[in-house]
Design a protein around this motif. Structure first.
Motif, mmCIF file in Angstrom:
data_model
loop_
_atom_site.group_PDB
_atom_site.id
_atom_site.type_symbol
_atom_site.label_atom_id
_atom_site.label_comp_id
_atom_site.label_asym_id
_atom_site.label_seq_id
_atom_site.Cartn_x
_atom_site.Cartn_y
_atom_site.Cartn_z
ATOM 1 N N ALA A 65 70.186 54.796 -33.060
ATOM 2 C CA ALA A 65 71.467 55.464 -33.218
ATOM 3 C C ALA A 65 71.810 55.979 -31.912
ATOM 4 O O ALA A 65 72.659 55.601 -30.856
ATOM 5 N N THR A 66 70.433 57.149 -31.163
ATOM 6 C CA THR A 66 70.858 57.466 -29.907
ATOM 7 C C THR A 66 69.980 56.718 -28.966
ATOM 8 O O THR A 66 70.832 57.410 -27.695
ATOM 9 N N LEU A 67 70.402 55.560 -29.405
ATOM 10 C CA LEU A 67 70.297 55.051 -27.465
ATOM 11 C C LEU A 67 71.938 54.301 -27.761
ATOM 12 O O LEU A 67 71.621 53.574 -26.802
ATOM 13 N N ALA A 68 72.721 54.459 -28.306
ATOM 14 C CA ALA A 68 73.608 54.229 -27.752
ATOM 15 C C ALA A 68 74.039 55.366 -27.002
ATOM 16 O O ALA A 68 73.962 55.557 -26.277
ATOM 17 N N VAL A 69 75.464 53.951 -26.228
ATOM 18 C CA VAL A 69 76.145 54.732 -24.815
ATOM 19 C C VAL A 69 76.946 56.273 -24.542
ATOM 20 O O VAL A 69 77.562 56.467 -26.429
ATOM 21 N N ASN A 70 76.605 56.702 -23.550
ATOM 22 C CA ASN A 70 77.266 57.748 -24.577
ATOM 23 C C ASN A 70 77.642 59.092 -22.753
ATOM 24 O O ASN A 70 77.311 58.245 -21.972
ATOM 25 N N PRO A 363 63.520 61.779 -32.307
ATOM 26 C CA PRO A 363 64.654 62.750 -33.301
ATOM 27 C C PRO A 363 64.320 63.373 -33.255
ATOM 28 O O PRO A 363 65.395 64.549 -33.729
ATOM 29 N N GLU A 364 63.414 64.209 -33.529
ATOM 30 C CA GLU A 364 62.885 66.011 -33.666
ATOM 31 C C GLU A 364 63.460 66.526 -33.227
ATOM 32 O O GLU A 364 63.948 67.197 -33.461
ATOM 33 N N LEU A 365 64.669 66.102 -31.687
ATOM 34 C CA LEU A 365 65.108 67.079 -31.196
ATOM 35 C C LEU A 365 66.441 67.053 -31.662
ATOM 36 O O LEU A 365 67.499 68.002 -31.105
#
Length: 369
Positions: A65-70, A363-365
């Protein structure tokens, strides 16, 4: 040579650093070298973009999920997992008030992350059902047969490529698949491929860029999120990595004063004109209303566009200046025939080179109990 090595290498026990920040044992944190090991930028990219694993399920889904554009790579999200439910909430400490005063881009970013998680869950045999609860996205997982897809496979490969594309047109079937990828309830897709239409968008992009570069608050915020070299990027695992935009990796003490000389309004306007002229097309996404659920929906459509473009061998980048400058936005909307509706996202696409990929926090952060 020594300075170059220093810029490309960050020696630290990242497990101990993250564990101390979270108040958990270092042994509970995976994915980083042990004490005394060397973490290079390339190794960090490889770690964050490694193939999806079935276990630990929640950590892996959050990683994808964190690999998404933002926006500005601020990664403005917080995840929590309980049983078969994963929640994505905004992290307002990472908002960008100058470029995004109403948190529009922030919630679009959450929608992008949700789409990645939904696609990744499907490949692991979980159907993901998202529900908007206030400013949170609550995703319930239910077992189902695994279903691989080209979009899910593109998640660790996708990147925004802020380079000039080679001007080749995209075939009709490619354009059809790009448009289909954007289909989302309450979201309109406008696909522009004619030279005159792209040139008109370029006029608005340049006008918006000029306004932003004259805005001191915008420029301070932008520079605050730029990571000028590998060491800076590795220290924060976020922000706009300068080489990912085609620039050199330089020490901060050199890059910051140099930026004032080379990052000029005329130079940037010329660059944007060339980039748009060299693009195969421009896509604009617009929701039928301006509220949090629709902005999240725009994010989901936006993410699927980027993944489909990647799967088809295309590159893409955002040219959001006409929607970020509030005074310009109504004129841009009128030029597109949107009436009172707000244009949400503008992206150019085409065929171009690979550039270095940006980093993501582990992910841990970003996971909270």
């Amino acid at each position: 040579m020594l300075r170059k090595d220093m810029e490309r290498t960050f020696v630290v026990d990242r497990r101990q650093f993250i564990a101390a920040a979270l108040g958990i044992p270092a042994a509970a944190i995976g994915g980083f070298p042990a004490a005394g090991a060397t973490m290079t930028y390339d190794a960090a990219v490889t770690t964050s973009r490694a193939p999806l694993q079935a276990v630990p399920r929640d950590r892996e889904l959050v990683r994808f999920a964190t690999l998404a554009v933002n926006s500005h790579n601020t990664q403005p999200w917080v995840f929590s997992a309980h049983g078969n439910e994963i929640t994505i909430a905004p992290d307002f400490s990472r908002r960008c008030p100058a470029v995004d005063p109403d948190d529009h881009h922030l919630f679009v970013s959450l929608g992008c992350a949700a789409e990645n998680l939904i696609l990744a869950a499907s490949t692991l045999g979980w159907r993901a059902d998202p529900v908007i609860d206030g400013d949170r996205i609550v995703i319930t997982l239910e077992e189902t047969p695994p279903a691989a897809s080209a979009l899910a496979a593109a998640i660790p490969v996708r990147q925004c490529t802020r380079a000039t594309f080679d001007g080749r047109p995209a075939p009709p079937e490619t354009l059809r698949r790009l448009e289909n990828a954007c289909r989302e309830p309450d979201v309109t897709t406008i696909l522009l491929t004619e030279h005159a239409a792209i040139a008109k968008v370029a006029d608005y992009v340049i006008e918006g860029n000029a306004a932003q570069m004259r805005d001191g608050a915008f420029m301070r915020e932008l520079v605050n999120w730029i990571r000028f070299n590998e060491t800076e990027a590795l220290a924060s695992m976020d922000g706009l990595f300068s080489p990912a935009s085609g620039n050199l990796s330089l020490p901060s003490w050199l890059a910051r004063p140099l930026m004032k000389l080379v990052f000029t309004e005329s130079g940037e306007n010329k660059k944007y004109r060339e980039q748009l002229v060299g693009s195969a097309g421009v896509v604009v996404l617009a929701a039928n209303r301006s509220d949090t659920p629709r902005w999240i929906a725009v994010g989901r459509a936006c993410q699927r566009f980027g993944l489909q473009a990647t799967a088809l061998g295309l590159k893409y980048a955002f040219v959001n200046q006409p929607v970020e400058v509030a005074a310009l936005r109504p004129q841009f909307a009128a030029s597109l025939g949107l009436g009172e509706r707000r244009p949400d996202i503008v992206m150019r696409f085409g065929y171009g080179p690979d550039l270095p990929k940006s980093l993501r926090r582990p992910p841990e952060l970003v996971m909270r109990s």
